[in-house]
Design an enzyme around this catalytic site. Structure first.
Site, PDB file in Angstrom:
ATOM      1  N   ASP A  34      33.297  89.912  46.066  1.00  0.00           N
ATOM      2  CA  ASP A  34      32.071  89.505  46.744  1.00  0.00           C
ATOM      3  C   ASP A  34      31.746  88.018  46.665  1.00  0.00           C
ATOM      4  O   ASP A  34      31.486  87.378  47.678  1.00  0.00           O
ATOM      5  CB  ASP A  34      30.872  90.273  46.158  1.00  0.00           C
ATOM      6  CG  ASP A  34      31.011  91.773  46.289  1.00  0.00           C
ATOM      7  OD1 ASP A  34      32.120  92.267  46.526  1.00  0.00           O
ATOM      8  OD2 ASP A  34      29.990  92.464  46.143  1.00  0.00           O
TER       9      ASP A  34
ATOM     10  N   GLU B 197      33.242  97.608  34.161  1.00  0.00           N
ATOM     11  CA  GLU B 197      33.572  97.205  35.538  1.00  0.00           C
ATOM     12  C   GLU B 197      34.557  96.044  35.528  1.00  0.00           C
ATOM     13  O   GLU B 197      35.522  96.017  36.286  1.00  0.00           O
ATOM     14  CB  GLU B 197      32.289  96.818  36.266  1.00  0.00           C
ATOM     15  CG  GLU B 197      32.483  96.489  37.739  1.00  0.00           C
ATOM     16  CD  GLU B 197      31.162  96.173  38.436  1.00  0.00           C
ATOM     17  OE1 GLU B 197      31.208  95.918  39.644  1.00  0.00           O
ATOM     18  OE2 GLU B 197      30.096  96.182  37.775  1.00  0.00           O
TER      19      GLU B 197
END
Length: 415
Positions: A162, A386
């Site tokens: 992102d 993550e």
């Protein structure tokens, strides 16, 4: 440090806990829906202990495929007001409420790997999925290639990376002054210092608004969207998927005309992302031709696509020798490195796995094993986060993360 006594069992339990009945969420709270490339990796993890469930994951993903072949990056199976931007913001008209963009098309690659684990059980499932996977490939070929054959992203979220520095120059040119008020939800779940900035997020939402105003018409977006960047992630995964589709078509005796030509075009496009001055594969703005000047973990995915590079191998060896927990998502020697902020430095197990698979496929077995062992050590020591700080190993982002667990089961935890 979160040393686990039985990481295999914990990884399986994470997948089972994140199962929502036919699809898997990445983690509770932060990501409450089905994400495209997360789901493909989840299927790979399920295949290690429940082959039927693995195929169901992919089938559910493709149940959201649009009539033109596009497979969205998020499927909003159930309403969750805790997530932004939800389906009301995207305004899409697919068979399942969804976003209007894609993610790296790795589903075909993972389908092949799952089928190869158990060809007898998987043959009917992969045959049934093949036309949908081929349709998505053809959509990518029609709408995402630049004039040199490299695959472009039209939103930073498409790449999965992102807030990577790759997009900084292009994002800085986008006027988001009229984006309006909105309420982010991600920073209520995790430390805001680990997430993209408000400057980035304003532009993410602006690009969603442009897509919605264009009714997600790809022809309109070719000129209306100011963000179009030829990217290693999309180029390398699309090339790999095309190779895997060709292998499946040959093995199963299914016609798939044009794949050889597509592979040649995609390979030329991927090679066009070599930035000679930088000495690395790099992202390139498709509108301006400007290089990003960014050495990212995606730069190392060349082997996953079947492209060898001695210079990238030298870089990798240096990284394996000097970075405690490689591969950082952005080169630590570059000025924008940030060890904890999402894709501006942290190490991601999913990218490591794809790099490692590619290295092994192309005969670089020593480096492949080094990367696998280091990734396994990182996960076993610091848990199923993550992502991770590449200098200290400390976990960041969401916890009990599906794809980190899947990577452990399929690759990192194997000796």
């Amino acid at each position: 440090m979160n040393q686990q006594t039985n990481p295999d069992r914990e990884a399986r339990n994470i997948l089972i806990a994140n199962d929502r009945g036919g699809y898997t969420i990445p983690t509770e709270g932060l990501y409450p829906y089905q994400w495209n490339w997360d789901s493909a990796i989840a299927a790979l993890g399920f295949a290690e202990f429940d082959n039927d469930r693995a195929w169901t994951e992919l089938e559910t993903l493709f149940s959201g495929q649009w009539s033109d072949g596009m497979v969205p990056h998020i499927l909003f199976h159930k309403s969750d007001p805790g997530y932004f931007p939800g389906p009301d913001v995207w305004g899409c008209n697919g068979p399942i409420p969804s976003s209007g963009i894609i993610q790296p098309p790795i589903a075909a690659t993972m389908a092949r790997r799952i089928w190869e684990k158990d060809r007898t059980v998987g043959e009917a499932r992969v045959r049934a999925l093949f036309p949908a996977m081929l349709a998505w490939h053809r959509w990518v070929m029609k709408w995402r290639l630049d004039d040199r054959g490299a695959v472009c992203t039209t939103h930073p979220w498409e790449t999965g990376r992102d807030n990577a520095p790759d997009w900084d120059n292009t994002m800085a040119r986008i006027d988001a002054s009229d984006v309006g008020e909105y309420q982010r939800r991600d920073t209520s779940h995790v430390n805001s210092e680990d997430r993209p900035t408000k400057f980035d997020y304003d532009r993410y939402i602006k690009l969603v608004q442009i897509g919605r105003q264009s009714n997600w018409d790809q022809q309109t977006l070719l000129s209306a969207n100011p963000f179009r960047v030829a990217d290693p992630t999309m180029s390398f995964t699309s090339l790999r998927a095309a190779r895997d589709l060709l292998a499946l078509s040959a093995a199963l005796g299914i016609e798939a005309d044009g794949l050889e030509d597509d592979i040649a075009r995609l390979e030329a496009g991927a090679l066009s992302l070599w930035n000679d001055d930088l000495g690395s594969f790099d992202s390139r703005d498709a509108h301006s031709g400007e290089w990003s000047e960014s050495v990212s973990n995606a730069s190392y995915m060349c082997w996953f696509a079947g492209i060898d590079s001695e210079k990238m191998l030298d870089r990798l060896r240096h990284t394996l020798d000097t970075v405690p927990y490689p591969i950082p998502s952005y080169d630590p020697d570059m000025p924008k490195f940030d060890a904890r902020r999402y894709w501006r430095g942290p190490t991601w197990a999913i990218i490591n796995m794809m790099v490692g698979i590619g290295l092994n496929d192309m005969g670089h077995t020593k480096e492949a094993e080094q990367l696998r062992a280091k990734t396994g050590d990182l996960i076993s020591a610091y848990g199923f986060a993550e992502y991770f700080d590449p200098t200290t190993g400390s976990p960041a982002g969401g916890n009990a993360f599906t794809w980190t667990a899947a990577v452990w089961l399929h690759w990192a935890g194997r000796n």
